[in-house]
Scaffold this active site. Structure first.
Site, PDB file in Angstrom:
ATOM      1  N   ASP A 183       0.824  -1.208  -0.039  1.00 17.06           N
ATOM      2  CA  ASP A 183      -0.016  -0.042   0.005  1.00 17.06           C
ATOM      3  C   ASP A 183       0.718   1.061   0.077  1.00 17.06           C
ATOM      4  O   ASP A 183       0.489   2.245   0.620  1.00 17.06           O
ATOM      5  CB  ASP A 183      -1.063  -0.077   1.243  1.00 17.06           C
ATOM      6  N   GLU A 184       2.118   1.260  -0.577  1.00 17.68           N
ATOM      7  CA  GLU A 184       2.820   2.165  -0.809  1.00 17.68           C
ATOM      8  C   GLU A 184       2.542   3.486  -1.584  1.00 17.68           C
ATOM      9  O   GLU A 184       3.056   4.231  -1.440  1.00 17.68           O
ATOM     10  CB  GLU A 184       4.302   2.058  -0.971  1.00 17.68           C
ATOM     11  N   LYS A 219       2.066   2.416  -5.175  1.00 18.68           N
ATOM     12  CA  LYS A 219       2.797   1.852  -6.453  1.00 18.68           C
ATOM     13  C   LYS A 219       2.029   2.145  -7.378  1.00 18.68           C
ATOM     14  O   LYS A 219       2.661   2.266  -8.683  1.00 18.68           O
ATOM     15  CB  LYS A 219       3.068   0.226  -6.219  1.00 18.68           C
ATOM     16  N   GLY A 220       0.642   2.182  -7.415  1.00 23.00           N
ATOM     17  CA  GLY A 220      -0.109   2.217  -8.583  1.00 23.00           C
ATOM     18  C   GLY A 220       0.269   3.795  -9.025  1.00 23.00           C
ATOM     19  O   GLY A 220       0.376   3.869 -10.129  1.00 23.00           O
ATOM     20  N   ALA A 253      -3.789  -7.897  -5.272  1.00 20.18           N
ATOM     21  CA  ALA A 253      -3.062  -6.453  -5.368  1.00 20.18           C
ATOM     22  C   ALA A 253      -4.044  -5.617  -5.445  1.00 20.18           C
ATOM     23  O   ALA A 253      -5.072  -5.980  -5.948  1.00 20.18           O
ATOM     24  CB  ALA A 253      -2.052  -6.560  -6.304  1.00 20.18           C
ATOM     25  N   GLY A 254      -4.069  -4.321  -5.149  1.00 20.15           N
ATOM     26  CA  GLY A 254      -5.166  -3.280  -5.359  1.00 20.15           C
ATOM     27  C   GLY A 254      -4.467  -1.986  -5.743  1.00 20.15           C
ATOM     28  O   GLY A 254      -4.194  -1.156  -4.688  1.00 20.15           O
ATOM     29  N   HIS A 255      -3.789  -1.587  -6.883  1.00 20.20           N
ATOM     30  CA  HIS A 255      -3.118  -0.512  -7.199  1.00 20.20           C
ATOM     31  C   HIS A 255      -3.797   0.578  -7.468  1.00 20.20           C
ATOM     32  O   HIS A 255      -4.564   0.587  -8.422  1.00 20.20           O
ATOM     33  CB  HIS A 255      -1.938  -0.778  -8.357  1.00 20.20           C
ATOM     34  N   THR A 256      -4.010   1.650  -6.727  1.00 20.11           N
ATOM     35  CA  THR A 256      -4.716   2.954  -6.882  1.00 20.11           C
ATOM     36  C   THR A 256      -4.236   3.978  -7.937  1.00 20.11           C
ATOM     37  O   THR A 256      -2.980   4.271  -7.484  1.00 20.11           O
ATOM     38  CB  THR A 256      -5.191   3.471  -5.481  1.00 20.11           C
ATOM     39  N   GLN A 308       2.345  -6.300  -4.070  1.00 21.15           N
ATOM     40  CA  GLN A 308       2.745  -6.576  -2.545  1.00 21.15           C
ATOM     41  C   GLN A 308       4.183  -5.884  -2.394  1.00 21.15           C
ATOM     42  O   GLN A 308       4.145  -4.678  -2.731  1.00 21.15           O
ATOM     43  CB  GLN A 308       2.963  -8.152  -2.387  1.00 21.15           C
ATOM     44  N   THR A 313     -11.362  -4.678   2.288  1.00 23.54           N
ATOM     45  CA  THR A 313     -11.813  -5.129   3.720  1.00 23.54           C
ATOM     46  C   THR A 313     -12.203  -3.942   4.577  1.00 23.54           C
ATOM     47  O   THR A 313     -13.197  -4.030   5.518  1.00 23.54           O
ATOM     48  CB  THR A 313     -10.840  -5.912   4.328  1.00 23.54           C
ATOM     49  N   PRO A 342      -8.507  -1.426   9.555  1.00 20.11           N
ATOM     50  CA  PRO A 342      -7.695  -0.541   9.891  1.00 20.11           C
ATOM     51  C   PRO A 342      -6.403  -0.948   9.642  1.00 20.11           C
ATOM     52  O   PRO A 342      -6.089  -2.175  10.140  1.00 20.11           O
ATOM     53  CB  PRO A 342      -7.793   0.187  11.069  1.00 20.11           C
ATOM     54  N   LYS A 347       3.268  10.036   0.011  1.00 19.60           N
ATOM     55  CA  LYS A 347       2.451  10.719   1.478  1.00 19.60           C
ATOM     56  C   LYS A 347       3.253  11.289   2.295  1.00 19.60           C
ATOM     57  O   LYS A 347       2.840  11.256   3.656  1.00 19.60           O
ATOM     58  CB  LYS A 347       1.890   9.241   1.914  1.00 19.60           C
ATOM     59  N   VAL A 393       3.424  14.072  -3.175  1.00 20.74           N
ATOM     60  CA  VAL A 393       2.727  15.014  -2.133  1.00 20.74           C
ATOM     61  C   VAL A 393       1.138  15.196  -2.050  1.00 20.74           C
ATOM     62  O   VAL A 393       0.735  15.831  -1.568  1.00 20.74           O
ATOM     63  CB  VAL A 393       3.336  16.745  -2.231  1.00 20.74           C
TER      64      VAL A 393
HETATM   65  P1  GDP Z   1      -0.593   0.500  -3.800  1.00 28.73           P
HETATM   66  O1  GDP Z   1      -1.259  -0.640  -3.785  1.00 28.73           O
HETATM   67  O2  GDP Z   1       0.840   0.469  -3.484  1.00 28.73           O
HETATM   68  O3  GDP Z   1      -0.654   1.046  -5.058  1.00 28.73           O
HETATM   69  O4  GDP Z   1      -1.160   1.426  -2.953  1.00 28.73           O
HETATM   70  P2  GDP Z   1      -2.655   1.516  -2.769  1.00 28.73           P
HETATM   71  O5  GDP Z   1      -3.075   2.207  -4.139  1.00 28.73           O
HETATM   72  O6  GDP Z   1      -3.199   0.779  -1.908  1.00 28.73           O
HETATM   73  O7  GDP Z   1      -2.680   2.956  -1.582  1.00 28.73           O
HETATM   74  C1  GDP Z   1      -2.204   4.138  -1.860  1.00 28.73           C
HETATM   75  C2  GDP Z   1      -3.107   5.140  -1.546  1.00 28.73           C
HETATM   76  O8  GDP Z   1      -2.540   6.472  -1.111  1.00 28.73           O
HETATM   77  C3  GDP Z   1      -4.206   5.295  -2.785  1.00 28.73           C
HETATM   78  O9  GDP Z   1      -5.201   5.935  -2.148  1.00 28.73           O
HETATM   79  C4  GDP Z   1      -3.531   6.701  -3.396  1.00 28.73           C
HETATM   80  O10 GDP Z   1      -4.331   7.259  -3.954  1.00 28.73           O
HETATM   81  C5  GDP Z   1      -2.922   7.278  -2.098  1.00 28.73           C
HETATM   82  N1  GDP Z   1      -1.559   8.037  -2.499  1.00 28.73           N
HETATM   83  C6  GDP Z   1      -0.615   7.862  -3.111  1.00 28.73           C
HETATM   84  N2  GDP Z   1       0.241   8.720  -3.082  1.00 28.73           N
HETATM   85  C7  GDP Z   1       0.033   9.602  -2.198  1.00 28.73           C
HETATM   86  C8  GDP Z   1       0.240  11.084  -1.522  1.00 28.73           C
HETATM   87  O11 GDP Z   1       1.605  11.191  -1.882  1.00 28.73           O
HETATM   88  N3  GDP Z   1      -0.176  11.444  -0.799  1.00 28.73           N
HETATM   89  C9  GDP Z   1      -1.488  11.114  -0.281  1.00 28.73           C
HETATM   90  N4  GDP Z   1      -2.318  11.836   0.569  1.00 28.73           N
HETATM   91  N5  GDP Z   1      -2.114  10.050  -1.007  1.00 28.73           N
HETATM   92  C10 GDP Z   1      -1.508   9.430  -1.693  1.00 28.73           C
END
Ligand code: GDP
Length: 426
Positions: A13-14, A16-17, A39-42, A223, A300, A303, A330, A413
């Protein structure tokens, strides 16, 4: 750089998407090489939000997407995702290739994942996502897998499918779990033939030729490195090699193909599910990070545990993967928190640890040793160039880079594609 690998450097959840999407603006091909629909890349594009489980993140930028042989593929999930994207105006099928060597999640694998985890001693439950990835991967290694090529061969499908489904049911039965209905499971699998036939190809050849032609390729890890089956917090890990280790086996590209390695890390840490998180903050700081960072499981709603940045763990990841640079995400979430703490070592039984230990018990008992740096108060979301970063935010980034021993090359950011700073010009 022709071939760039981007993978998660913490516990998932870093972001990556977002980072892959940003880097894919220059890419011709984005490749998923391991993991599966766990996975679930946002990706956030203006008002639109996408959570991609199997489709490589770059396809929204117009890049080709390759699901390589190392991916554990659930075609029902991929089909639903493709149809969903098409309904939103993204015609991804012509830009998608699926490896004929990828292993398929059969209908009994998800319930078997859940039954197996539930049967474990409570302390050692993996709290797997229950999507059938680990049992499918297990079957791959037990020579009982079923690949795209097997599905598309009428002979192999006839010889093997029913046999495998019956064996899957026998295992469910042995665990006291409900069996899958053989007729509907067979019909479901048969329906994948029509969907996958036009998408399937020899992606090994496809990628070899693309590389020889100098195409820009982004390899998208799923992951994260601390969930790597060999180098993560075993047994609280995923089933694959999530960093560069997974690339050659997962794509067929030679080991020396990767020109640049980027790891994605949040400016703090989170973890969902079971397993140790040495810098976890159970108190108000953890709650603040969770609320501000929206750190709840995408599917899910669970938290996530939150805590301070762990530079010791990150050094382990960077050394293992030969990381060229860190994409730090972030950092905006940290606004107003003072001081900011960076874990530089662990202490266990009065001993100082500088290396990430294999012993899960040491990790559970590890006390972080922190370096404190002053926090920043200014909002970061409007900032677009490194020169405009507030002094203390820049100092925090520099301190992280020093403690990790790798440069921060991208700074995120905010969730939007535009909220990304290319670093190095400072
Ligand atoms: P992934 O699985 O590694 O792609 O991560 P996720 O998509 O599960 O979670 C990352 C979440 O953080 C998503 O909701 C993104 O939109 C959000 N996000 C990504 N980069 C940033 C950032 O720099 N700041 C903030 N506030 N949110 C971010």
């Amino acid at each position: 750089m022709p071939v760039t690998c981007v993978f998660g450097g913490q516990w998932g959840d870093e972001g990556k998407g977002k980072v892959v999407d940003f880097l894919a603006k220059d890419a011709d091909i984005v490749v998923r090489y391991q993991g599966g629909s766990n996975a679930g890349h946002t990706i956030v594009l203006g008002e639109e939000r996408f959570a991609l489980r199997l489709t490589p993140s770059g396809v929204l930028q117009g890049a080709m997407g390759v699901i390589a042989n190392g991916v554990i593929l659930d075609p029902s999930v991929l089909r639903a995702e493709v149809e969903h994207l098409e309904a939103r105006g993204y015609d991804v099928r012509p830009r998608l290739r699926v490896s004929d060597r990828a292993h398929l999640v059969l209908p009994f694998h998800p319930p078997l994942d859940r039954a197996l985890d539930a049967s474990r001693n409570a302390t050692w439950r993996n709290q797997s996502t229950g999507r059938g990835i680990s049992t499918c991967m297990g079957d791959k290694h037990l020579y009982e897998g079923f690949r795209v090529a097997d599905l598309l061969s009428d002979r192999v499908r006839k010889e093997r499918l029913l046999y495998l489904l019956e064996r899957g049911n026998a295992r469910l039965r042995a665990l006291g779990a409900e069996e899958v209905d053989l007729a509907s499971a067979t019909a479901e699998v048969e329906s994948w033939v029509e969907f996958l036939r036009p998408l399937s190809c020899d992606t090994v050849k496809f990628l070899r030729e693309a590389r020889a032609a100098g195409r820009e390729i982004v390899l998208e890890g799923a992951q994260a490195a601390l969930l790597d089956v060999d180098f993560g917090t075993y047994p609280f890990v995923s089933t694959s090699n999530c960093g560069v280790g997974g690339i050659s086996a997962g794509t067929g590209l030679p080991v020396r193909s990767v020109d640049k390695v980027i790891t994605v890390a949040k400016a703090y840490v989170t973890r969902v599910g079971a397993g140790p998180l040495p810098t976890r903050e159970p108190g108000p700081v953890g709650e603040l990070l969770r609320d501000r960072g929206k750190e709840y499981g995408t599917v899910t709603g669970r938290p996530r545990d939150c805590g301070w940045f762990d530079a010791l763990a990150m050094r382990h990841v960077c050394a293992l993967n030969g990381v060229d640079g860190v994409a730090l995400t972030k950092i905006d979430v940290l606004q107003g928190i003072d001081p900011l703490r960076i874990c530089i070592a662990y202490e266990v039984d009065g001993r100082r640890l500088e290396e990430f230990p294999a012993d899960i018990d040491l990790l559970r008992r590890a006390k972080p040793v922190y370096r404190d740096v002053p926090g920043f108060t200014e909002p970061l979301s409007g900032i677009r160039t490194p020169e405009r970063l507030p002094r203390r935010a820049a100092a925090y980034v520099d301190a992280l880079a020093t403690e990790i021993g790798a440069p921060v090359v991208l700074l995120s950011v905010g969730p939007e594609r535009t909220e990304t700073l290319t670093m190095g010009a400072r």
